[in-house]
Enzyme design. Structure first.
Site, mmCIF file in Angstrom:
data_model
loop_
_atom_site.group_PDB
_atom_site.id
_atom_site.type_symbol
_atom_site.label_atom_id
_atom_site.label_comp_id
_atom_site.label_asym_id
_atom_site.label_seq_id
_atom_site.Cartn_x
_atom_site.Cartn_y
_atom_site.Cartn_z
ATOM 1 N N CYS B 98 29.893 -30.309 -20.746
ATOM 2 C CA CYS B 98 28.633 -29.805 -20.191
ATOM 3 C C CYS B 98 28.338 -30.402 -18.808
ATOM 4 O O CYS B 98 29.066 -30.119 -17.854
ATOM 5 C CB CYS B 98 27.506 -30.049 -21.186
ATOM 6 S SG CYS B 98 26.101 -28.966 -20.948
ATOM 7 N N ARG B 135 18.899 -19.616 -19.467
ATOM 8 C CA ARG B 135 19.936 -20.602 -19.742
ATOM 9 C C ARG B 135 20.933 -19.983 -20.711
ATOM 10 O O ARG B 135 20.591 -19.072 -21.461
ATOM 11 C CB ARG B 135 19.317 -21.847 -20.403
ATOM 12 C CG ARG B 135 18.538 -22.729 -19.479
ATOM 13 C CD ARG B 135 17.941 -23.907 -20.237
ATOM 14 N NE ARG B 135 18.941 -24.909 -20.604
ATOM 15 C CZ ARG B 135 19.353 -25.879 -19.785
ATOM 16 N NH1 ARG B 135 18.854 -25.968 -18.567
ATOM 17 N NH2 ARG B 135 20.242 -26.750 -20.186
ATOM 18 N N HIS B 200 29.401 -28.384 -27.214
ATOM 19 C CA HIS B 200 29.080 -29.602 -27.934
ATOM 20 C C HIS B 200 28.825 -29.209 -29.382
ATOM 21 O O HIS B 200 29.063 -28.078 -29.754
ATOM 22 C CB HIS B 200 27.913 -30.349 -27.295
ATOM 23 C CG HIS B 200 26.681 -29.545 -27.153
ATOM 24 N ND1 HIS B 200 26.355 -28.868 -26.000
ATOM 25 C CD2 HIS B 200 25.675 -29.287 -28.005
ATOM 26 C CE1 HIS B 200 25.197 -28.259 -26.158
ATOM 27 N NE2 HIS B 200 24.769 -28.483 -27.353
#
Lengths: 466, 256
Positions: B98, B135, B200
């Site tokens: 990330c 996002r 993740h």
């Protein structure tokens, strides 16, 4: 009088009809629907009703402890002779507030006994900025700010910025009730325009020996890294900034001489010059913070200390928060854990109990739980590796929880997605008279609580499901 | 820090105090558990701002952080760039997740328009679209370009969009989710034994094939290119992998 108009009255009736229909059909949504319907038809409904509250309103927001703190404040108001009006647990968005008013109002659109009414409103941290100018509360409690459901709220910083902006744009007088131990909350008091009532823990004896992994406020506004003389949980503690003058201030409302037990907690509650010995029927240091937030909120509203002390001693648990049930001769306790700091606190609470431990760890990944289950890796599950005798993982993501615990060094005996079967597995592996601790995310708590309520005949609740 | 046993692999974790929002330490736990089953110890060196890198390392881990945290480490990381690039060329295993992945490319342009220079392990740039663009958040299911790794599962949450340059090799093709940018179907990047990704969840615990790949690369770096290591079946990891894959298939954004 400040009643409501024709448009609002029609909206009110429509909202109530919708809520009754939902309840009659036995479906969830009974707490949200009236507000959703009425609020759509009459957008200024909340403002009109809030203005009728004779004692005004107090809001409670923050990542952890909203429901319990609101519950304690409601009981304090009652002990002080007021008639609190409060939203139900979980209904902490705009429509939940609107529903609360719709349900309490007379068909004519007035709040009964309005002159003795105090609004106690638990608000979602992202919704608080929108409702501040509409509810015009006399006081606002800020509990803490931890990483929580990043998939829903975005990054932690943006939540604090939202609070800050809303306060800067708000001109009416308001008392800020702030946790001085949490820097991201304490710094809201910097705009000296508002009265501030700080609360915090004044007892280094309950500090952590080692800092926790999940710490969400490392940096001061000046850019330097905070230093801590003591850490109570996450980034909450006796902080100071080496780069500027900012530091934790001495709280007006404080807990001294804290004694943490397996099922109850004792401490000396200090409010200014006055002190009172308090025993609360909840475990864990986080419960002390909730009690302090209640006492500080009551102090900001001018309620007598005696009312707070009585409410703290006599309040049962709030919905699903340390509630206890007895099933097949086993004690089952619900411990809500929906973010890393919350889970760390639950784990620490479990360590206060010296009995052999059966742990039912329930992990769901619904929108209200956080669809991203990564956060379980940020909790220090290793902490109880030597203490858990029997571990059952349950819920939609039981397998993720099982894997997390296996990496922490203790393997589950069962990983079962079905919550009722997981509960039965935990009960079956616990000796009669023993205890099952249920550490659970939000929607899994709703599910397991409904099962426990059905089996024990406990009172069902409506919790917002949407 | 505990004293490593005689056989130990050296793991550098970059800025663990700052870059850790999405449970990135789960990746470290998984590598430690894997090495421990092989009877090999792990020497873990947390490197913060101002700390110097050791002379060598077998595995480098860096996790995610908010813009504020990325800004904070960017200059310090840049100073470590030449060493990190040399390590990557010499087949040190790396995992950058990330925010760490973004800073392992050429640059990351934040929402404020500020350009944070990266260490250029990967031929990639990251830009943040105009305000109002959503996002990239959700469950991911992707097929790794590395054959033995196969299917990857994880969760992504990033504002920046990453685009690979001509020398950039993607880690995977996205089946469900956004991946690097939501447009070209790529996810992550690979360079020698370095892996960059948005996934993740944590990534390595529930992707045992990728865990093997990365751990074995680190172990070969330590014990020589000819060394071989045993792979283990991990029932918990496989079940968690399948659970995450099911979730991505049922509610993930379908990539067309």
């Amino acid at each position: 009088m400040t009643g409501i108009g024709f448009r609002e009255r029609g909206a009110l009736l429509a909202g109530r009809a919708a809520g009754e229909a939902a309840r009659r059909l036995g479906r969830g949504g009974g707490t949200a629907l009236p507000g959703l319907v009425a609020g759509t038809l009459a957008p200024r409904l909340i403002e009109r009703f809030a203005a009728q509250l004779g004692y005004g309103a107090i809001t409670v927001t923050g990542t952890n402890g909203k429901t319990t703190t609101s519950h304690l404040l409601t009981n304090t108001a009652r002990a002080a002779g007021l008639q609190p009006l409060t939203n139900r647990s979980g209904s902490n968005l705009e429509r939940g507030i609107a529903s609360t008013f719709v349900d309490a109002a007379t068909p004519a659109g007035t709040l009964p006994d309005a002159s003795s009414r105090l609004g106690v409103f638990e608000l979602d941290e992202a919704v608080w900025p929108l409702l501040l100018p509409r509810l015009k509360p006399r006081a606002a409690v800020f509990l803490n700010l931890f990483r929580d459901q990043l998939d829903r709220y975005g990054e932690v910083d943006s939540v604090a910025e939202g609070w800050e902006r809303a306060l800067a744009a708000y001109a009416s007088p308001i008392a800020l009730v702030l946790n001085v131990d949490d820097p991201s909350v304490a710094l809201l008091g910097e705009s000296a325009r508002n009265e501030v009532v700080g609360f915090g823990i004044e007892d280094r004896g309950v500090a952590l020996i080692e800092a926790e992994h999940a710490s969400d406020a490392r940096f001061c506004r000046c850019g330097a890294t905070f230093r801590y003389d003591a850490v109570f949980m996450g980034h909450v503690g006796l902080w100071r900034c080496p780069g500027c003058a900012r530091a934790r201030t001495v709280p007006v409302v404080a807990a001294r001489d804290v004694r943490l037990g397996a099922d109850e907690t004792r401490f000396t509650l200090c409010v200014g010059e006055r002190g009172a010995e308090v025993a609360i029927p909840f475990a864990g240091l986080y419960s002390v913070y909730n009690a302090l937030a209640c006492a500080a909120g009551a102090h900001a509203l001018g309620l007598p200390l005696e009312a707070t002390v009585r409410a703290l001693a006599e309040s049962g648990p709030a919905f699903g928060r340390q509630e206890r049930f007895e099933v097949d001769g086993r004690h089952v306790r619900l411990l809500l854990a929906k973010n890393p700091t919350g889970m760390n606190e639950v784990l620490r609470t479990l360590l206060a109990n010296t009995e052999p431990l059966t742990l039912l760890a329930l992990l769901n990944d619904g929108i209200q739980d956080g669809q991203d289950v990564s956060w379980i890796y940020d909790a220090d599950i290793e902490r109880i590796a030597g203490r858990v005798v029997t571990l059952i993982a349950g819920g939609d993501r039981a397998d993720d929880m099982a894997l997390r615990c296996a990496l922490a060094g203790f393997e589950p005996v069962v990983a079962e997605r079905d919550i009722e079967r997981a509960l039965d597995a935990a009960i079956a592996r616990t000796p009669a008279g023993g205890r099952v601790e249920v550490m659970t995310t939000y929607t899994a708590m709703l599910a397991v609580r409904a099962i426990l309520a059905r089996r024990t005949g406990a009172q069902p609740y409506w919790e917002e499901q949407a | 820090m505990t004293r490593p046993p005689a056989r130990a692999v050296r793991i550098v974790t970059l800025y663990p105090e700052v870059m850790n929002v999405y449970a990135d330490r789960g990746n470290l736990f998984a590598v430690q558990a894997r090495c421990s089953r092989l009877g090999i110890g792990c020497e873990v060196l947390p490197i913060g701002i101002g700390d110097s890198l050791p002379v060598e390392a077998d595995l480098v881990l860096i996790g995610g952080g908010q813009d504020r945290e990325q800004r904070r480490i960017a200059l310090d990381l840049l100073a470590k760039g030449p060493v990190l690039r040399d390590w990557a060329d010499a087949d040190t295993a790396m995992l950058a997740v990330c925010g760490g992945f973004q800073l392992f490319g050429d640059f990351y342009r934040t929402a404020q328009g500020e350009e944070l220079p990266g260490v250029r392990v990967f031929d990639a740039i990251t830009v943040t679209p105009a305000p109002g663009a959503p996002r990239c958040i959700g469950d991911v299911l992707a097929d790794a370009a590395i054959p033995e790794v196969g299917e990857l599962v994880g969760f992504e949450n990033h504002g920046g969009r990453t685009y690979l340059g001509p020398r950039g090799v993607p880690l995977a093709r996205v089946r469900y989710g956004y991946g690097n940018n939501g447009d070209d179907g790529t996810e992550g990047a690979v360079y020698h034994e370095a892996i960059g990704t948005y996934l993740h969840g944590s990534l390595l615990p529930k992707n045992p094939a990728l865990l093997d790949r990365l751990s074995f690369a680190a172990l070969r770096h330590r014990y020589g290119a000819d060394a071989t290591f045993e792979s283990f079946r991990d029932e918990y990891a496989e079940r968690a992998h399948h659970a995450a894959a099911d979730v991505a298939r049922s509610r993930g954004r379908r990539n067309v």
